[in-house]
Design a protein around this motif. Sequence first.
Motif, PDB file in Angstrom:
ATOM      1  N   LEU A  14     -69.652 -62.359  43.303  1.00 32.92           N
ATOM      2  CA  LEU A  14     -70.584 -62.805  43.373  1.00 32.92           C
ATOM      3  C   LEU A  14     -71.273 -63.516  42.576  1.00 32.92           C
ATOM      4  O   LEU A  14     -71.512 -62.667  41.460  1.00 32.92           O
ATOM      5  CB  LEU A  14     -71.257 -61.503  44.132  1.00 32.92           C
ATOM      6  N   ARG A  15     -71.936 -64.234  42.054  1.00 36.85           N
ATOM      7  CA  ARG A  15     -72.917 -64.380  40.907  1.00 36.85           C
ATOM      8  C   ARG A  15     -74.004 -63.587  41.130  1.00 36.85           C
ATOM      9  O   ARG A  15     -74.156 -62.960  42.052  1.00 36.85           O
ATOM     10  CB  ARG A  15     -73.461 -66.525  40.751  1.00 36.85           C
ATOM     11  N   PRO A  16     -75.055 -63.136  39.982  1.00 33.65           N
ATOM     12  CA  PRO A  16     -75.638 -62.809  39.600  1.00 33.65           C
ATOM     13  C   PRO A  16     -76.896 -62.965  41.563  1.00 33.65           C
ATOM     14  O   PRO A  16     -77.102 -64.492  41.232  1.00 33.65           O
ATOM     15  CB  PRO A  16     -76.666 -63.023  38.578  1.00 33.65           C
ATOM     16  N   ALA A  17     -76.882 -62.338  41.598  1.00 38.52           N
ATOM     17  CA  ALA A  17     -77.930 -61.920  42.858  1.00 38.52           C
ATOM     18  C   ALA A  17     -77.723 -62.683  44.128  1.00 38.52           C
ATOM     19  O   ALA A  17     -78.869 -62.871  45.003  1.00 38.52           O
ATOM     20  CB  ALA A  17     -79.405 -62.863  42.014  1.00 38.52           C
ATOM     21  N   GLY A  18     -76.254 -62.357  43.594  1.00 31.55           N
ATOM     22  CA  GLY A  18     -75.680 -62.991  45.162  1.00 31.55           C
ATOM     23  C   GLY A  18     -75.953 -62.155  46.483  1.00 31.55           C
ATOM     24  O   GLY A  18     -75.650 -61.213  45.956  1.00 31.55           O
ATOM     25  N   LYS A  19     -75.766 -63.017  47.413  1.00 33.05           N
ATOM     26  CA  LYS A  19     -75.805 -62.224  48.368  1.00 33.05           C
ATOM     27  C   LYS A  19     -74.390 -62.146  49.227  1.00 33.05           C
ATOM     28  O   LYS A  19     -73.358 -62.850  49.047  1.00 33.05           O
ATOM     29  CB  LYS A  19     -76.745 -63.587  49.273  1.00 33.05           C
ATOM     30  N   ILE A  20     -74.568 -61.251  50.531  1.00 30.41           N
ATOM     31  CA  ILE A  20     -73.858 -59.912  51.267  1.00 30.41           C
ATOM     32  C   ILE A  20     -73.935 -60.048  52.507  1.00 30.41           C
ATOM     33  O   ILE A  20     -75.130 -59.588  53.294  1.00 30.41           O
ATOM     34  CB  ILE A  20     -72.331 -59.336  50.454  1.00 30.41           C
TER      35      ILE A  20
END
Length: 246
Positions: free
Chosen positions: A160-166
């Motif tokens: 995930l990129r920084p601050a990416g969501k799951i």
Amino acid sequence: MASLIKDQAVGIQDIDDIYPPNGTPLPLSVDVDQLHLWNEYHRKYWNSAERMSPTPLARLLADSLSRSQRVLELGCGSGSDAVFLQKQGHAVTATDFSEFAIHENTRFQEVSGVHFSVQDLRASLAFPDGAFDTVYARLSLHYFSDTVTREIFREIHRVLRPAGKILFTCRSTDDPLYGEGDDLGPDLFLSQGQIRHFFSEEYTRHVLSAEGRFTVDSLTLCDELIYNHRASVVQCSAHRSQGLST
């Protein structure tokens, strides 16, 4: 099948001896049986009505995403959610353990635009660091021991990129199937050839927050129908913290 596992597990304290912590599956019959089980399961239900349209969870994700997001789906099954998200304007990579599911989905890859590939979640994800804006996993992360589950979330954090969501769901400890079959460890059971790890709300928060990797945005316990049977699931949305990247 159950007696086979018991024979293999004599003197074993944790299922991690079957699924080792480094995520590399051992060449035991349990692995072959799990793969066979899922290939046959998808063959049986491939054209069922439930699999022909996007799930409510995929629609929820679509409503929350900004334009042109890079989405990774773990456990895509029939691919209906992946195709739906692709049609919403996102670049979707969809993976599954089942070779049958990926083979069938790939036949229509040029039409759907989704990139499909086989991925065993016990192994490292086959993608570079920060490759995705969002990871989506509906009912695919609850088949592993605690140790392997933690490794999976480390890998999700990595891609995930920084601050990416799951956004994901797992069967909860309130699920009607909880406790069925052979007890393999905390909230982990083998029933009719299938291993299931049931998540509590407390466990979900704990495994996500380990080493500061994720911040939980929402966590709910809800019911849904899975192949016409009531199931209780933990539904969680979280984002990647600025902590460790590996």
